[in-house]
Scaffold this active site. Structure first.
Site, PDB file in Angstrom:
ATOM      1  N   ILE A 128      67.973  40.406  57.238  1.00 55.73           N
ATOM      2  CA  ILE A 128      69.059  39.649  57.879  1.00 55.73           C
ATOM      3  C   ILE A 128      69.853  40.523  58.842  1.00 55.73           C
ATOM      4  CG2 ILE A 128      70.923  39.970  56.170  1.00 55.73           C
ATOM      5  CD1 ILE A 128      69.890  36.711  57.971  1.00 55.73           C
ATOM      6  N   SER A 145      71.075  53.201  56.282  1.00 52.67           N
ATOM      7  CA  SER A 145      69.815  52.772  55.682  1.00 52.67           C
ATOM      8  C   SER A 145      69.304  53.887  54.788  1.00 52.67           C
ATOM      9  CB  SER A 145      68.789  52.457  56.776  1.00 52.67           C
ATOM     10  OG  SER A 145      67.518  52.289  56.192  1.00 52.67           O
ATOM     11  N   ARG A 146      68.818  53.506  53.614  1.00 53.74           N
ATOM     12  CA  ARG A 146      68.249  54.511  52.717  1.00 53.74           C
ATOM     13  C   ARG A 146      66.823  54.834  53.112  1.00 53.74           C
ATOM     14  NH1 ARG A 146      67.951  51.236  47.695  1.00 53.74           N
ATOM     15  NH2 ARG A 146      66.951  50.060  49.352  1.00 53.74           N
ATOM     16  N   LYS A 197      76.475  36.823  52.320  1.00 51.36           N
ATOM     17  CA  LYS A 197      76.530  35.945  51.149  1.00 51.36           C
ATOM     18  C   LYS A 197      75.439  36.340  50.154  1.00 51.36           C
ATOM     19  CE  LYS A 197      73.341  33.667  50.800  1.00 51.36           C
ATOM     20  NZ  LYS A 197      71.836  33.689  50.735  1.00 51.36           N
ATOM     21  N   ASP A 202      69.771  32.224  45.526  1.00 53.03           N
ATOM     22  CA  ASP A 202      70.035  32.954  46.779  1.00 53.03           C
ATOM     23  C   ASP A 202      70.042  31.978  47.965  1.00 53.03           C
ATOM     24  OD1 ASP A 202      70.185  35.724  48.280  1.00 53.03           O
ATOM     25  OD2 ASP A 202      68.711  34.488  49.319  1.00 53.03           O
TER      26      ASP A 202
HETATM   27  P1  NAP Z   1      66.332  42.757  52.505  1.00 47.85           P
HETATM   28  O1  NAP Z   1      65.419  42.499  53.643  1.00 47.85           O
HETATM   29  O2  NAP Z   1      65.753  43.154  51.194  1.00 47.85           O
HETATM   30  O3  NAP Z   1      67.382  43.829  52.996  1.00 47.85           O
HETATM   31  C1  NAP Z   1      68.386  44.345  52.185  1.00 47.85           C
HETATM   32  C2  NAP Z   1      68.561  45.801  52.579  1.00 47.85           C
HETATM   33  O4  NAP Z   1      69.619  46.353  51.799  1.00 47.85           O
HETATM   34  C3  NAP Z   1      67.341  46.643  52.267  1.00 47.85           C
HETATM   35  O5  NAP Z   1      66.430  46.634  53.339  1.00 47.85           O
HETATM   36  C4  NAP Z   1      67.947  47.986  52.051  1.00 47.85           C
HETATM   37  O6  NAP Z   1      68.070  48.565  53.310  1.00 47.85           O
HETATM   38  C5  NAP Z   1      69.352  47.716  51.534  1.00 47.85           C
HETATM   39  N1  NAP Z   1      69.416  47.947  50.101  1.00 47.85           N
HETATM   40  C6  NAP Z   1      68.627  47.425  49.136  1.00 47.85           C
HETATM   41  N2  NAP Z   1      68.996  47.868  47.940  1.00 47.85           N
HETATM   42  C7  NAP Z   1      70.046  48.699  48.151  1.00 47.85           C
HETATM   43  C8  NAP Z   1      70.840  49.482  47.298  1.00 47.85           C
HETATM   44  N3  NAP Z   1      70.619  49.498  45.975  1.00 47.85           N
HETATM   45  N4  NAP Z   1      71.828  50.228  47.847  1.00 47.85           N
HETATM   46  C9  NAP Z   1      72.039  50.217  49.184  1.00 47.85           C
HETATM   47  N5  NAP Z   1      71.297  49.472  50.048  1.00 47.85           N
HETATM   48  C10 NAP Z   1      70.309  48.745  49.527  1.00 47.85           C
HETATM   49  O7  NAP Z   1      67.250  41.477  52.201  1.00 47.85           O
HETATM   50  P2  NAP Z   1      67.840  40.441  53.250  1.00 47.85           P
HETATM   51  O8  NAP Z   1      66.939  39.270  53.352  1.00 47.85           O
HETATM   52  O9  NAP Z   1      68.235  41.122  54.508  1.00 47.85           O
HETATM   53  O10 NAP Z   1      69.102  39.948  52.413  1.00 47.85           O
HETATM   54  C11 NAP Z   1      70.261  40.743  52.285  1.00 47.85           C
HETATM   55  C12 NAP Z   1      71.412  39.813  52.008  1.00 47.85           C
HETATM   56  O11 NAP Z   1      71.521  38.914  53.103  1.00 47.85           O
HETATM   57  C13 NAP Z   1      71.228  38.957  50.744  1.00 47.85           C
HETATM   58  O12 NAP Z   1      72.441  38.833  50.060  1.00 47.85           O
HETATM   59  C14 NAP Z   1      70.792  37.603  51.292  1.00 47.85           C
HETATM   60  O13 NAP Z   1      71.232  36.535  50.473  1.00 47.85           O
HETATM   61  C15 NAP Z   1      71.503  37.586  52.630  1.00 47.85           C
HETATM   62  N6  NAP Z   1      70.860  36.705  53.611  1.00 47.85           N
HETATM   63  C16 NAP Z   1      69.494  36.780  53.828  1.00 47.85           C
HETATM   64  C17 NAP Z   1      68.899  35.880  54.709  1.00 47.85           C
HETATM   65  C18 NAP Z   1      67.417  35.898  55.016  1.00 47.85           C
HETATM   66  O14 NAP Z   1      66.910  34.958  55.668  1.00 47.85           O
HETATM   67  N7  NAP Z   1      66.660  36.913  54.606  1.00 47.85           N
HETATM   68  C19 NAP Z   1      69.674  34.933  55.382  1.00 47.85           C
HETATM   69  C20 NAP Z   1      71.045  34.940  55.195  1.00 47.85           C
HETATM   70  C21 NAP Z   1      71.618  35.817  54.290  1.00 47.85           C
HETATM   71  P3  NAP Z   1      67.773  50.100  53.539  1.00 47.85           P
HETATM   72  O15 NAP Z   1      66.416  50.368  52.977  1.00 47.85           O
HETATM   73  O16 NAP Z   1      67.866  50.203  55.000  1.00 47.85           O
HETATM   74  O17 NAP Z   1      68.843  50.856  52.801  1.00 47.85           O
END
Ligand code: NAP
Length: 311
Positions: A13, A35-36, A91, A169
């Site tokens: 996102i 970013s980690r 969110k 989610d």
């Molecule tokens: P994602 O692709 O898994 O990305 C989350 C990122 O957070 C990971 O790439 C990682 O980035 C970082 N992360 C993960 N675990 C962590 C930890 N323990 N400590 C610190 N950083 C950590 O997930 P996403 O889809 O972007 O979703 C993230 C949030 O956005 C969720 O709450 C989701 O509900 C919301 N969201 C998602 C979407 C969608 O379509 N995907 C839409 C709207 C809202 P690094 O490896 O770079 O650290």
């Protein structure tokens, strides 16, 4: 004043929606990311975490957008607020209601901006639907939020962990719309959660709310496109439908002309206003409904979930 903002947690996102929305709004300047997993290569300095960022540029950032999974968001937001930054939470804002209340208190005590950004509340049908429903009696509410987890969360194992929300989610997006448009509070009367064997979070959930025929169905096993629909019938016989996640509004079977400039651009516009006013906005109602469903929901174990269907 241009708001110098950093993105914390650089996943799907952050790349798909936050970077374009920030870059399209002249009130913001993206100055760093954390970013980690290395530098995501978006043309700004990258740090391993917020602590490293604050150490390297102590006076160089005004705000953060926290785009990690929800379970770690509270600790990062706490650190950012304590450092005097404005905070935008993806969110759901936190993993628990207590964490949200703690951040609200901290932001208030420090006179900092805290914004829980519910992107679906910025879908173009939401405000017109809220206006149509103002003062109405609701006879029937049916939320249907079905999608394919493999398409929308490819490989994101955190969604299955405790605090990962599972099918809530996406489901909480529907609830964020419902709480924004309904003239009444939604109270969970019963919930049925289906949990894949070996996982912590539901793949499907059925909710029954107080009200004559008020319910919600969330399902992640929907292989054929998406169904993101909220149907509402009022006592005076009107039928209001939000389709495509709030992108379309249909009233009594007729599609309504609606306009919007995108969920994330609208969300960032609201954040800029809040920062300018040194105000906060944290709507915890969608999180409260999910918490209640987890509190009273019955659990049924269903087939294990594997990311590859051929395995
Ligand atoms: P994602 O692709 O898994 O990305 C989350 C990122 O957070 C990971 O790439 C990682 O980035 C970082 N992360 C993960 N675990 C962590 C930890 N323990 N400590 C610190 N950083 C950590 O997930 P996403 O889809 O972007 O979703 C993230 C949030 O956005 C969720 O709450 C989701 O509900 C919301 N969201 C998602 C979407 C969608 O379509 N995907 C839409 C709207 C809202 P690094 O490896 O770079 O650290």
């Amino acid at each position: 004043m241009v708001i110098r903002i950093a993105i914390v947690g650089f996943g799907k996102i952050a790349r798909d929606s936050h970077v374009p929305a920030i870059r399209a709004d002249p009130r913001f300047q993206l100055v760093a990311v954390t970013s980690r997993s290395g530098d995501p290569d978006v043309g700004v300095p990258a740090f391993s975490d917020l602590g490293a960022l604050l150490a390297a540029m102590p006076d160089g950032v005004d705000a953060v957008a926290i785009c990690t999974p929800p379970d770690v968001r509270h600790g990062i937001a706490h650190q950012a607020l304590a450092a005097g930054l404005a905070v935008l939470l993806e969110k759901p804002p936190t993993a628990t209601l207590g964490e949200a209340q703690d951040l609200i208190a901290l932001a208030k005590a420090g006179n900092r901006t805290l914004y829980a950004g519910w992107h679906s509340q910025h879908a173009p049908a939401v405000q017109p639907a809220a206006a149509l429903l103002a003062g109405a009696e609701i006879r029937r509410l049916q939320i249907t939020w079905h999608e394919d987890v493999r398409k929308w969360h490819p490989g994101q194992d955190w969604v299955w962990e405790a605090g990962g929300f599972g099918v809530f989610d996406p489901g909480i997006n529907a609830l964020s719309i419902a709480t924004a448009i309904l003239p009444e509070r939604l109270t969970v009367r019963a919930a049925k959660l289906q949990i894949p064997a070996g996982r912590q979070a539901p793949i499907a959930a059925e909710l029954q709310f107080a009200g004559p025929a008020h319910g919600a169905s969330f399902d992640w096993r929907h292989g054929d496109g998406e169904c993101w629909t909220i149907e509402i019938e009022t006592d005076d016989g009107r039928c209001i439908e939000l389709r495509n996640g709030g992108a379309r509004l249909v009233v009594d079977g007729q599609a309504q002309p609606i306009a919007g400039h995108g969920e994330y651009p609208s969300l960032y516009s609201r954040f800029a206003e809040l920062v300018a006013a040194r105000a906060s906005l944290v709507d915890i109602e969608p999180l409260r409904i999910v918490a209640d469903a987890f509190l009273i929901g019955s659990r049924t174990e269903v087939a294990p979930f594997l990311w590859t269907t051929s395995a």
